[in-house]
Design a protein around this motif. Structure first.
Motif, PDB file in Angstrom:
ATOM      1  N   GLY A 171       0.817  -1.192   0.000  1.00 19.12           N
ATOM      2  CA  GLY A 171       0.000   0.000   0.000  1.00 19.12           C
ATOM      3  C   GLY A 171       0.854   1.247   0.000  1.00 19.12           C
ATOM      4  N   GLY A 172       0.279   2.348  -0.479  1.00 20.07           N
ATOM      5  CA  GLY A 172       1.006   3.595  -0.503  1.00 20.07           C
ATOM      6  C   GLY A 172       2.221   3.568  -1.413  1.00 20.07           C
ATOM      7  N   LEU A 173       2.160   2.753  -2.460  1.00 23.74           N
ATOM      8  CA  LEU A 173       3.300   2.583  -3.342  1.00 23.74           C
ATOM      9  C   LEU A 173       3.534   3.854  -4.144  1.00 23.74           C
ATOM     10  CD1 LEU A 173       5.242   0.265  -4.109  1.00 23.74           C
ATOM     11  CD2 LEU A 173       3.709  -0.229  -6.007  1.00 23.74           C
ATOM     12  N   ALA A 174       4.771   4.294  -4.195  1.00 23.42           N
ATOM     13  CA  ALA A 174       5.121   5.474  -4.978  1.00 23.42           C
ATOM     14  C   ALA A 174       6.589   5.411  -5.327  1.00 23.42           C
ATOM     15  CB  ALA A 174       4.807   6.747  -4.201  1.00 23.42           C
ATOM     16  N   LEU A 175       6.944   6.035  -6.433  1.00 19.47           N
ATOM     17  CA  LEU A 175       8.344   6.154  -6.814  1.00 19.47           C
ATOM     18  C   LEU A 175       8.842   7.541  -6.438  1.00 19.47           C
ATOM     19  CD1 LEU A 175       7.918   3.518  -8.429  1.00 19.47           C
ATOM     20  CD2 LEU A 175       9.334   4.533 -10.222  1.00 19.47           C
ATOM     21  N   PRO A 176      10.113   7.647  -6.083  1.00 23.94           N
ATOM     22  CA  PRO A 176      10.641   8.987  -5.787  1.00 23.94           C
ATOM     23  C   PRO A 176      10.595   9.861  -7.033  1.00 23.94           C
ATOM     24  CG  PRO A 176      12.425   7.373  -5.973  1.00 23.94           C
ATOM     25  CD  PRO A 176      11.139   6.598  -5.972  1.00 23.94           C
ATOM     26  N   ASP A 177      10.438  11.145  -6.828  1.00 25.89           N
ATOM     27  CA  ASP A 177      10.470  12.099  -7.936  1.00 25.89           C
ATOM     28  C   ASP A 177      11.298  13.298  -7.495  1.00 25.89           C
ATOM     29  OD1 ASP A 177      10.143  13.735 -10.077  1.00 25.89           O
ATOM     30  OD2 ASP A 177       7.958  13.587 -10.166  1.00 25.89           O
ATOM     31  N   THR A 178      12.605  13.153  -7.630  1.00 21.77           N
ATOM     32  CA  THR A 178      13.529  14.206  -7.217  1.00 21.77           C
ATOM     33  C   THR A 178      13.801  15.197  -8.339  1.00 21.77           C
ATOM     34  OG1 THR A 178      15.481  12.957  -7.913  1.00 21.77           O
ATOM     35  CG2 THR A 178      14.664  12.573  -5.665  1.00 21.77           C
ATOM     36  N   GLY A 179      13.267  14.885  -9.536  1.00 19.18           N
ATOM     37  CA  GLY A 179      13.594  15.678 -10.702  1.00 19.18           C
ATOM     38  C   GLY A 179      14.717  15.060 -11.514  1.00 19.18           C
ATOM     39  N   ASP A 180      15.388  14.062 -10.949  1.00 22.48           N
ATOM     40  CA  ASP A 180      16.469  13.346 -11.637  1.00 22.48           C
ATOM     41  C   ASP A 180      15.957  11.928 -11.910  1.00 22.48           C
ATOM     42  OD1 ASP A 180      18.710  11.803 -12.320  1.00 22.48           O
ATOM     43  OD2 ASP A 180      20.056  12.989 -11.073  1.00 22.48           O
ATOM     44  N   LEU A 181      15.500  11.681 -13.142  1.00 24.22           N
ATOM     45  CA  LEU A 181      14.902  10.392 -13.471  1.00 24.22           C
ATOM     46  C   LEU A 181      15.881   9.248 -13.250  1.00 24.22           C
ATOM     47  CD1 LEU A 181      12.571   8.714 -14.648  1.00 24.22           C
ATOM     48  CD2 LEU A 181      13.551   9.149 -16.922  1.00 24.22           C
ATOM     49  N   GLY A 182      17.115   9.422 -13.671  1.00 24.58           N
ATOM     50  CA  GLY A 182      18.094   8.358 -13.517  1.00 24.58           C
ATOM     51  C   GLY A 182      18.292   7.978 -12.062  1.00 24.58           C
ATOM     52  N   GLU A 183      18.446   8.968 -11.202  1.00 27.21           N
ATOM     53  CA  GLU A 183      18.655   8.680  -9.786  1.00 27.21           C
ATOM     54  C   GLU A 183      17.432   8.020  -9.169  1.00 27.21           C
ATOM     55  OE1 GLU A 183      20.621   8.066  -6.407  1.00 27.21           O
ATOM     56  OE2 GLU A 183      21.470   8.787  -8.304  1.00 27.21           O
ATOM     57  N   ASP A 184      16.230   8.465  -9.571  1.00 26.92           N
ATOM     58  CA  ASP A 184      14.999   7.874  -9.035  1.00 26.92           C
ATOM     59  C   ASP A 184      14.894   6.397  -9.413  1.00 26.92           C
ATOM     60  OD1 ASP A 184      14.412  10.360  -8.039  1.00 26.92           O
ATOM     61  OD2 ASP A 184      12.987  10.876  -9.620  1.00 26.92           O
ATOM     62  N   LEU A 185      15.167   6.077 -10.679  1.00 26.15           N
ATOM     63  CA  LEU A 185      15.072   4.688 -11.118  1.00 26.15           C
ATOM     64  C   LEU A 185      16.170   3.835 -10.489  1.00 26.15           C
ATOM     65  CD1 LEU A 185      14.183   5.066 -14.913  1.00 26.15           C
ATOM     66  CD2 LEU A 185      12.646   4.725 -12.965  1.00 26.15           C
ATOM     67  N   ARG A 186      17.347   4.390 -10.335  1.00 25.74           N
ATOM     68  CA  ARG A 186      18.427   3.631  -9.680  1.00 25.74           C
ATOM     69  C   ARG A 186      18.055   3.308  -8.230  1.00 25.74           C
ATOM     70  NH1 ARG A 186      21.679   6.835 -13.117  1.00 25.74           N
ATOM     71  NH2 ARG A 186      21.704   8.554 -11.617  1.00 25.74           N
ATOM     72  N   THR A 187      17.466   4.270  -7.546  1.00 28.62           N
ATOM     73  CA  THR A 187      17.057   4.039  -6.155  1.00 28.62           C
ATOM     74  C   THR A 187      16.099   2.859  -6.053  1.00 28.62           C
ATOM     75  OG1 THR A 187      17.347   6.360  -5.541  1.00 28.62           O
ATOM     76  CG2 THR A 187      15.853   5.044  -4.170  1.00 28.62           C
ATOM     77  N   VAL A 188      15.087   2.853  -6.914  1.00 29.51           N
ATOM     78  CA  VAL A 188      14.081   1.791  -6.877  1.00 29.51           C
ATOM     79  C   VAL A 188      14.678   0.449  -7.278  1.00 29.51           C
ATOM     80  CG1 VAL A 188      11.952   0.961  -7.948  1.00 29.51           C
ATOM     81  CG2 VAL A 188      12.153   3.352  -7.267  1.00 29.51           C
ATOM     82  N   LEU A 189      15.476   0.433  -8.326  1.00 29.37           N
ATOM     83  CA  LEU A 189      15.989  -0.844  -8.828  1.00 29.37           C
ATOM     84  C   LEU A 189      17.063  -1.422  -7.904  1.00 29.37           C
ATOM     85  CD1 LEU A 189      14.579  -1.885 -11.299  1.00 29.37           C
ATOM     86  CD2 LEU A 189      16.703  -1.669 -12.571  1.00 29.37           C
ATOM     87  N   ARG A 190      17.837  -0.578  -7.254  1.00 29.44           N
ATOM     88  CA  ARG A 190      18.805  -1.092  -6.284  1.00 29.44           C
ATOM     89  C   ARG A 190      18.091  -1.818  -5.145  1.00 29.44           C
ATOM     90  NH1 ARG A 190      22.322   4.479  -5.878  1.00 29.44           N
ATOM     91  NH2 ARG A 190      23.506   4.273  -7.831  1.00 29.44           N
ATOM     92  N   LEU A 191      17.020  -1.206  -4.645  1.00 25.83           N
ATOM     93  CA  LEU A 191      16.260  -1.838  -3.564  1.00 25.83           C
ATOM     94  C   LEU A 191      15.633  -3.143  -4.022  1.00 25.83           C
ATOM     95  CD1 LEU A 191      14.529   1.320  -2.027  1.00 25.83           C
ATOM     96  CD2 LEU A 191      16.402  -0.023  -1.038  1.00 25.83           C
ATOM     97  N   THR A 192      15.122  -3.149  -5.247  1.00 29.74           N
ATOM     98  CA  THR A 192      14.530  -4.371  -5.799  1.00 29.74           C
ATOM     99  C   THR A 192      15.569  -5.480  -5.919  1.00 29.74           C
ATOM    100  OG1 THR A 192      12.935  -3.048  -7.057  1.00 29.74           O
ATOM    101  CG2 THR A 192      13.222  -5.336  -7.732  1.00 29.74           C
ATOM    102  N   ALA A 193      16.751  -5.132  -6.413  1.00 29.09           N
ATOM    103  CA  ALA A 193      17.824  -6.125  -6.567  1.00 29.09           C
ATOM    104  C   ALA A 193      18.231  -6.698  -5.220  1.00 29.09           C
ATOM    105  CB  ALA A 193      19.030  -5.484  -7.257  1.00 29.09           C
ATOM    106  N   LEU A 194      18.370  -5.847  -4.219  1.00 26.27           N
ATOM    107  CA  LEU A 194      18.773  -6.318  -2.896  1.00 26.27           C
ATOM    108  C   LEU A 194      17.709  -7.215  -2.274  1.00 26.27           C
ATOM    109  CD1 LEU A 194      20.434  -3.072  -1.488  1.00 26.27           C
ATOM    110  CD2 LEU A 194      21.584  -5.184  -2.217  1.00 26.27           C
ATOM    111  N   GLU A 195      16.438  -6.885  -2.511  1.00 23.22           N
ATOM    112  CA  GLU A 195      15.369  -7.730  -1.981  1.00 23.22           C
ATOM    113  C   GLU A 195      15.387  -9.103  -2.634  1.00 23.22           C
ATOM    114  OE1 GLU A 195      10.734  -7.161  -0.921  1.00 23.22           O
ATOM    115  OE2 GLU A 195      11.206  -6.882  -3.033  1.00 23.22           O
ATOM    116  N   LEU A 196      15.520  -9.134  -3.943  1.00 24.85           N
ATOM    117  CA  LEU A 196      15.554 -10.417  -4.648  1.00 24.85           C
ATOM    118  C   LEU A 196      16.756 -11.258  -4.234  1.00 24.85           C
ATOM    119  CD1 LEU A 196      14.533  -9.251  -8.244  1.00 24.85           C
ATOM    120  CD2 LEU A 196      13.135 -10.575  -6.644  1.00 24.85           C
ATOM    121  N   ALA A 197      17.862 -10.607  -3.872  1.00 22.88           N
ATOM    122  CA  ALA A 197      19.071 -11.331  -3.477  1.00 22.88           C
ATOM    123  C   ALA A 197      19.025 -11.796  -2.028  1.00 22.88           C
ATOM    124  CB  ALA A 197      20.297 -10.443  -3.689  1.00 22.88           C
TER     125      ALA A 197
END
Length: 202
Positions: A77-103
């Motif tokens: 619930g309350g799912l949201a992606l960061p929006d800092t104005g830097d798309l690359g940094e926002d996507l890296r933040t999300v995908l790093r967390l996803t990778a660590l969870e899967l590992a």
């Protein structure tokens, strides 16, 4: 008519039982694995009758899925992606967390069991799509749409395909055990996606 002051609250009792069931399911699937998990074991650990579990969930897969969501509140619930104005940094933040969870070995065992159940149980697949996957894909599309509207990526960018290109490599690598899942790999996936989208670096 109001309940007597000292009478038990049925809704509170139900919530306590539900919490006990989800806790028991999460503990047991980590201890014995999904294959050996049974409704009987969950009921015994939670201190409830089997009929109580079946009143709320149609299968052990559904119980474990709810237990997974309860233990991962950001996913449920309350799912949201960061929006800092830097798309690359926002996507890296999300995908790093996803990778660590899967590992994470604690996630891996339950995650693989749930993936197998989702593929064979149409009702559970609908629950998974409605409550987890579709919301994740939608908020990711929204973030990419904002970048497209701001002129940061190509105006003809296929956002649906972009989302699949973002998450797909991680889950493919996880499912097949093809290599490490770490922040470096996540960053490389994001870099490849941004290049494909014609990202301007902002």
């Amino acid at each position: 008519m109001a309940r007597p002051q000292n009478a038990p609250d049925p809704s509170r009792r139900s919530e306590q039982s539900r919490t006990a069931i989800l806790t028991a399911a999460a503990e047991l699937v980590a201890e014995v694995g999904f294959a050996k998990l049974t409704i009987e074991r969950i009921a015994a650990r939670a201190g409830v009758g089997k009929q109580t579990i079946y009143r709320w969930w149609p299968s052990k897969g559904a119980v474990v899925f709810d237990a997974f969501l309860a233990g991962n509140e950001d996913a449920s619930g309350g799912l949201a992606l960061p929006d800092t104005g830097d798309l690359g940094e926002d996507l890296r933040t999300v995908l790093r967390l996803t990778a660590l969870e899967l590992a994470d070995p604690a996630f891996d065992r339950t995650g693989r069991a749930l993936t197998a159940e989702v593929l064979t149980d149409p009702d559970l697949l609908r629950e998974y799509r409605t409550r987890l996957l579709d919301p994740l894909l939608e908020v990711t599309r929204d973030r990419l749409r904002a970048a497209r509207d701001a002129g940061r990526i190509r105006p003809d960018a296929d956002l649906g395909l972009a989302v699949e290109l973002l998450y797909g490599p991680l889950y493919y690598r996880w499912l097949h055990g093809l290599g490490p899942l770490d922040p470096d790999y996540a960053d490389r996936v994001v870099a490849a996606l941004l290049a494909a989208l014609g990202h301007d670096g902002g």
